[in-house]
Scaffold this motif. Structure first.
Motif, short mmCIF file in Angstrom:
data_model
loop_
_atom_site.label_atom_id
_atom_site.label_comp_id
_atom_site.label_asym_id
_atom_site.label_seq_id
_atom_site.Cartn_x
_atom_site.Cartn_y
_atom_site.Cartn_z
N THR A 123 0.81 -1.22 0.00
CA THR A 123 0.00 0.00 0.00
C THR A 123 0.85 1.27 0.00
OG1 THR A 123 -0.15 -0.12 2.42
CG2 THR A 123 -1.96 -1.11 1.14
N GLU A 124 2.12 1.16 -0.33
CA GLU A 124 2.98 2.35 -0.32
C GLU A 124 2.46 3.43 -1.27
OE1 GLU A 124 7.67 3.53 -0.78
OE2 GLU A 124 6.91 1.82 -1.91
N ASP A 125 1.87 3.01 -2.41
CA ASP A 125 1.40 3.99 -3.40
C ASP A 125 0.17 4.76 -2.95
OD1 ASP A 125 -0.26 1.74 -3.51
OD2 ASP A 125 -0.63 1.96 -5.66
N ARG A 126 -0.45 4.38 -1.83
CA ARG A 126 -1.61 5.13 -1.34
C ARG A 126 -1.51 5.42 0.15
NH1 ARG A 126 -5.63 0.71 0.01
NH2 ARG A 126 -4.58 -1.17 -0.68
N THR A 127 -0.26 5.57 0.62
CA THR A 127 -0.03 5.86 2.04
C THR A 127 0.68 7.19 2.19
OG1 THR A 127 0.14 3.50 2.55
CG2 THR A 127 1.08 5.02 4.15
N LEU A 128 0.14 8.05 3.02
CA LEU A 128 0.78 9.32 3.37
C LEU A 128 1.76 9.05 4.49
CD1 LEU A 128 1.15 12.42 3.51
CD2 LEU A 128 -0.85 12.49 5.01
N ILE A 129 3.02 9.37 4.26
CA ILE A 129 4.08 9.19 5.25
C ILE A 129 4.57 10.58 5.65
CG2 ILE A 129 6.38 8.25 5.71
CD1 ILE A 129 4.44 6.03 5.09
N ALA A 130 4.68 10.83 6.93
CA ALA A 130 5.25 12.09 7.43
C ALA A 130 6.34 11.76 8.44
CB ALA A 130 4.17 12.95 8.08
N PHE A 131 7.51 12.35 8.26
CA PHE A 131 8.63 12.16 9.17
C PHE A 131 8.98 13.51 9.75
CE2 PHE A 131 13.13 12.24 10.20
CZ PHE A 131 13.32 11.06 10.89
N THR A 132 8.96 13.63 11.07
CA THR A 132 9.27 14.90 11.71
C THR A 132 9.86 14.64 13.10
OG1 THR A 132 8.41 17.12 12.17
CG2 THR A 132 6.97 15.25 12.74
N ALA A 133 10.15 15.70 13.81
CA ALA A 133 10.70 15.60 15.17
C ALA A 133 10.15 16.75 16.00
CB ALA A 133 12.23 15.64 15.12
#
Length: 197
Positions: free
Chosen positions: A144-154
């Motif tokens: 499901t990578e093509d329809r997953t919102l990923i956010a990386f923060t700190a």
């Protein structure tokens, strides 16, 4: 009291881990020393695995929301195993805003200590990178990578001796600047950059 504590107890590592943390807090959390637990037993790896287990259990035809809050690369300077020696302190470039020596909480730091501290910190960052890679692999394997919102923060940065300071809470670039990297195929074009806060 946490599931990580329970996990360490099952490995007979809780007491050595707690003793190690007590010494680190008494002697100074910025004094670099390899963790008493192996990389796969470190709290960052443990939390990443819990997130991966959650991802694997989710049905692929339904949406889910997951926040994985990795503790690192927060002090203490306890990069585990090979991560503790991954970066050679003598080969590190120290930024010009790091003084040759300074004191923090009644502990004196010279260039040698600063290099060792930063090398351990970079090892902790490398462990985070490994954990994030494992999480991303789990999403790819889920299909499901093509329809997953990923956010990386700190939540904050780390002074790491810049301006003769350690920790956070100072409004300098090192403390206040945090990453925000997002990926959402078909919605956020790759390579997009924004200057907005």
């Amino acid at each position: 009291h946490s599931s990580y504590q329970t996990y360490l107890r099952t490995l007979n590592l809780l007491n050595p881990y707690c003793r190690d943390m007590a010494v680190r807090m008494a002697e100074g959390e910025y004094i670099p020393r390899a963790s008493v637990v192996a990389p796969q037993q470190h709290n960052d790896s443990y939390i990443a695995r819990r997130g991966i287990d959650f991802i694997k259990k989710q049905p692929t035809d339904k949406p889910f929301c997951l926040v994985i809050s990795l503790p690192g690369p927060h002090p203490p300077m306890d990069a585990p195993g090979e991560y503790a020696t991954m970066f050679d302190p003598q080969k590190l470039h120290l930024p010009p805003n790091i003084p040759a020596r300074f004191s923090y909480r009644r502990k004196s730091y010279d260039e040698s200590k600063l290099r060792a501290m930063r090398a351990n910190y970079y090892g902790k960052i490398a462990l985070i990178d490994t954990c994030v890679g494992q999480i991303m692999d789990a999403i790819r394997k889920r299909g499901t990578e093509d329809r997953t919102l990923i956010a990386f923060t700190a939540d904050h940065g780390e002074m790491m001796a810049a301006h003769g300071k350690l920790s956070k809470g100072r409004f300098y670039e090192e403390s206040g600047r945090v990453p925000l990297v997002m990926a959402w195929p078909g919605r956020i074009p790759a390579g997009t950059r924004r200057d907005a806060l």
